[in-house]
Each structure stands twice: as C-alpha cells, then as structure tokens.
Design an enzyme around this catalytic site. Structure first.
Site, mmCIF file in Angstrom:
data_model
loop_
_atom_site.group_PDB
_atom_site.id
_atom_site.type_symbol
_atom_site.label_atom_id
_atom_site.label_comp_id
_atom_site.label_asym_id
_atom_site.label_seq_id
_atom_site.Cartn_x
_atom_site.Cartn_y
_atom_site.Cartn_z
ATOM 1 N N LEU A 133 36.320 43.663 30.136
ATOM 2 C CA LEU A 133 37.128 42.853 29.899
ATOM 3 C C LEU A 133 36.872 41.735 29.132
ATOM 4 O O LEU A 133 38.171 41.342 28.448
ATOM 5 C CB LEU A 133 36.850 42.493 31.485
ATOM 6 C CG LEU A 133 37.358 41.202 32.293
ATOM 7 C CD1 LEU A 133 39.200 41.797 31.625
ATOM 8 C CD2 LEU A 133 37.295 40.427 33.026
ATOM 9 N N GLU A 135 36.826 39.303 25.306
ATOM 10 C CA GLU A 135 37.035 39.459 23.764
ATOM 11 C C GLU A 135 36.610 38.671 23.009
ATOM 12 O O GLU A 135 36.528 37.591 24.075
ATOM 13 C CB GLU A 135 38.664 39.925 23.708
ATOM 14 C CG GLU A 135 39.387 41.038 25.169
ATOM 15 C CD GLU A 135 41.070 40.987 24.466
ATOM 16 O OE1 GLU A 135 41.355 42.058 25.043
ATOM 17 O OE2 GLU A 135 41.880 40.006 24.165
ATOM 18 N N GLU A 370 29.401 37.711 33.908
ATOM 19 C CA GLU A 370 29.918 38.163 34.891
ATOM 20 C C GLU A 370 30.421 36.560 35.854
ATOM 21 O O GLU A 370 30.720 36.026 35.955
ATOM 22 C CB GLU A 370 29.085 38.884 36.054
ATOM 23 C CG GLU A 370 28.240 40.144 35.480
ATOM 24 C CD GLU A 370 29.210 40.993 35.925
ATOM 25 O OE1 GLU A 370 29.863 41.259 36.422
ATOM 26 O OE2 GLU A 370 28.221 41.998 35.590
#
Length: 390
Positions: A133, A135, A370
């Site tokens: 997810l 970047e 996360e």
C-alpha cells in the site's frame, strides 16, 4: 545470552480446541524459535523455514474459512497466537500478521472462483505474502498513491514503486493497491501479483534499528502484467478493501506489541528476582516493585483492549474505532514497558547480552506500522466527533 522462554500467560480459550492450539504454539515457539532468536536477529537472518513450518501446521491460516484451507478460528484466538509468537521473536509474530493481512483482500473480496483457485495455496501451501500500500510519497496519506494500473486487453499493466514493504523481495505473492482511475480514493483497485512476475523487483532492504531479521524493502513494478482474473473486487474498490484489511491488521499489531511487552516484563522480573544488591534481591526494593507492577498492569489492560475489539469483530459488529484504540494503546504500552525493562536491568539492560534492549528497539516500529499512532488518534477522534470540517 539466548532469549529466555516467555512465562506462560493465562489465555482466554473459548474452546478446548483453542486451549490445545495455545499449548501447541507455545511448545513450537519454545522449541523452534526461541533458541536462535537473538543470534538470528543480530545476524539479520530471516527464518523462512519457521514460516514454512507455521504454514504446514495451519498457523498462517487461523482466521480463515476451512473451505479454503483455513482454521475457522475467531480473531479472539488468532490474536493470542500472534502474541505468543511475537513474545519469542517479533519477526515471526509480525510476519504472520502481515501474511494474514496479505490474504485478507482475496478472502474478503475475491470471487468464489478466485478463492477456490488461489486461497488454499496462500493459506497452507508454504507460501508467504506481502501487502503493498505505502509508497515513497504516500505513507499516512495512502489515498494519494501513484502506482498506476493501466488496462491492456485482458491484462493490467502495473508501474510504480511501493515502500516499506515487509517481506519485500522474498514474498511469493503481493496484494497491491494501484491507481486504475482518477485521483483520490475512488480511483484505486486491488490486485494479487505473483512474486515471480516479470518486471517485479525489490531494492536492497532498509537498514533498521530493530527487526533486522525481517526484510523491509521498496518493491518496483516495471510494466508488470497482471491478468484481470487477479483483480480483487471491483474497479475503484481498492481503497475500501485496503481500509478493511487495515482495521484487522491493526489488531494484529496490537497483539504483537503486547507479546513484546510481556517478554520484556518476564525478562525484567527474572533479572530483578535474581540480582542482589545491598544483601537482598533488587525486586525487594519498593521502587522496582512498583515499576514492575505498573508494567504488568499496562500489559493486562492492553491485552484486554485488543481482545475486546476482537470480540466485536467476531460478532460482526463495527470495530474500526476499537481497533485503532487497541493499536494505539498496545504499541505505546510496548514502548513504555520495554524502556522500563531496560531501566530495571540497569547497565546490563543496555547491552546485547540481554534481550530487553532488542525488545525496546523493536517496540518502536510498532508505533509506526499499519498507521502511525498519530493516525490512530485521528481515526478515533473522527469516530467520536465526525470528520473534520473544512
């Protein structure tokens, strides 16, 4: 000095099967992981053979449907298994959590045909997953990701770079979020990409202060072709899929954090009861006794919070706010408890001869992955007061 085996924790086992599972995991961790954990972390060695063992034992499939090779276990049970693994070696506990996260999109949003074809091998075939997810320019602001997915006949062509990918370069499959449409969250789609896909490569792993045995690397997609049969969910549904996975993944991080904190407390108690100063164990001194009592209380509170959130999830009730709370509290607790454990050991706590310094270095990353704990506070506040007005 090798890591000590963690002290048994009174687990909440809703069934006899769960009770047997906890005993199995504890014995496996004691026998297969604990003896070499410190040396392998210092050497930066990833224990792939341990993950193969976990897969073949069904321990990487616990919260998923048995129709596809899963363990049919509730999150209340699965998370306590993660805690047991993380208490012995965070690389293993966190790795199991990441693998579960990587399977979430297919299990929750894939078609029946996709699940039947792909999920059994992912859950119990010795494979290892990664979740793509973040970047380089899209961390907390994940909706601004730039990796592109362009339709070309029956395929999609993926181009871009993902960052901070656990298992980057060694995973057998990657769940990838890429931009298939316009700007914003609604232009993102999810794909399941094989680890050996042409055009997929990984950079040199990051040099981290902790979790040295777990590779974290950028993953590059240079015209990677993915058949439309490996698109997960509808076009433009990717961000919704990502958020659903992260809600569950945050509970995994919370459980891992409590595992690390418990290991640090166990080490501190073991040292304080054996170390003698002024003619008696240092654990007899009130200053240390109160410190240990506070550590134990914080751990118990964190464990209760992540289990309460897990029970909401198991009951099919909303749990996003509680997952954010659990991730926030448990990871902050891990940082506090591991720091206090180093203090209990004094000078020895600052040396690599005892594992508490490693626990402290590892705890820090749990406040970041996360969704940083600042993001967790935003999530909690949004649930309490509604989205910020502009």
């Amino acid at each position: 000095m090798p890591d000590h085996a963690p002290q048994p924790v009174d687990r909440i086992a809703p069934t006899d099967e769960a009770r047997e599972l906890f005993a199995l995991v504890r014995e496996l961790a004691r026998r297969e992981i604990a003896p070499t954990a410190a040396d392998e972390e210092e050497a930066g060695r990833f224990p792939r053979e341990v993950f193969t063992l976990l897969s073949r034992s069904g321990l990487l499939a616990l919260p998923y449907d048995s129709a596809y090779g899963g363990g049919d276990q509730p999150y209340e049970v699965y998370l306590q298994v993660l805690e047991e693994l993380a208490a012995v070696r965070l690389t293993v506990g966190l790795g199991a959590s990441v693998h579960t996260l990587a399977c979430h999109a297919l299990a929750g949003f894939g078609t029946k045909e996709q699940r039947a074809e792909l999920l059994p091998a992912m859950l119990g075939g010795g494979l290892l997953g990664a979740y793509c997810l973040s970047e380089p320019a899209a961390g907390s602001d994940a909706a601004s990701l730039r990796t592109k997915a362009v339709r070309d006949g029956d395929d999609w062509v993926l181009t871009g770079t993902k960052a901070w990918i656990t298992h980057g370069g060694i995973a057998d499959f990657y769940t990838v979020l890429a931009r298939s449409g316009g700007p914003g969250a609604r232009g993102i789609t999810a794909y399941l990409v094989p680890g050996d896909a042409p055009g997929l490569s990984a950079a040199v792993p990051e040099r981290k202060m902790g979790m040295k045995g777990s590779p974290t690397a950028q993953v590059h997609f240079d015209g990677v072709r993915v058949p439309d049969s490996r698109r997960l969910g509808e076009e433009g549904q990717g961000f919704t899929i990502a958020l659903a996975a992260l809600d569950s993944g945050r509970l995994g991080i919370a459980a891992c954090a409590i595992g690390v904190a418990q290991a640090a407390l166990d080490g501190a108690v073991e040292y304080a009861t054996g170390r003698r100063q002024f003619g008696r164990p240092v654990a007899d001194f009130q200053g240390l006794r109160f410190l240990l009592a506070d550590m134990a209380t914080q751990i118990a509170a964190g464990r209760a919070l992540y289990l309460a959130a897990a029970r909401l999830r198991d009951a099919g009730l909303p749990f996003a706010k509680e997952a954010a709370m659990a991730k926030l509290m448990c990871t902050d607790t891990a940082m506090k408890v591991t720091t206090d454990a180093v203090q209990v050991l004094g000078g020895y706590g600052y040396t690599a001869d005892f594992p508490v310094e490693r626990y402290m270095r590892e705890a820090k990353v749990l406040q970041i992955v996360e969704g940083t704990n600042q993001i967790q506070r935003m999530v909690i506040a949004r649930h309490l007061a509604g989205p910020e007005s502009r």
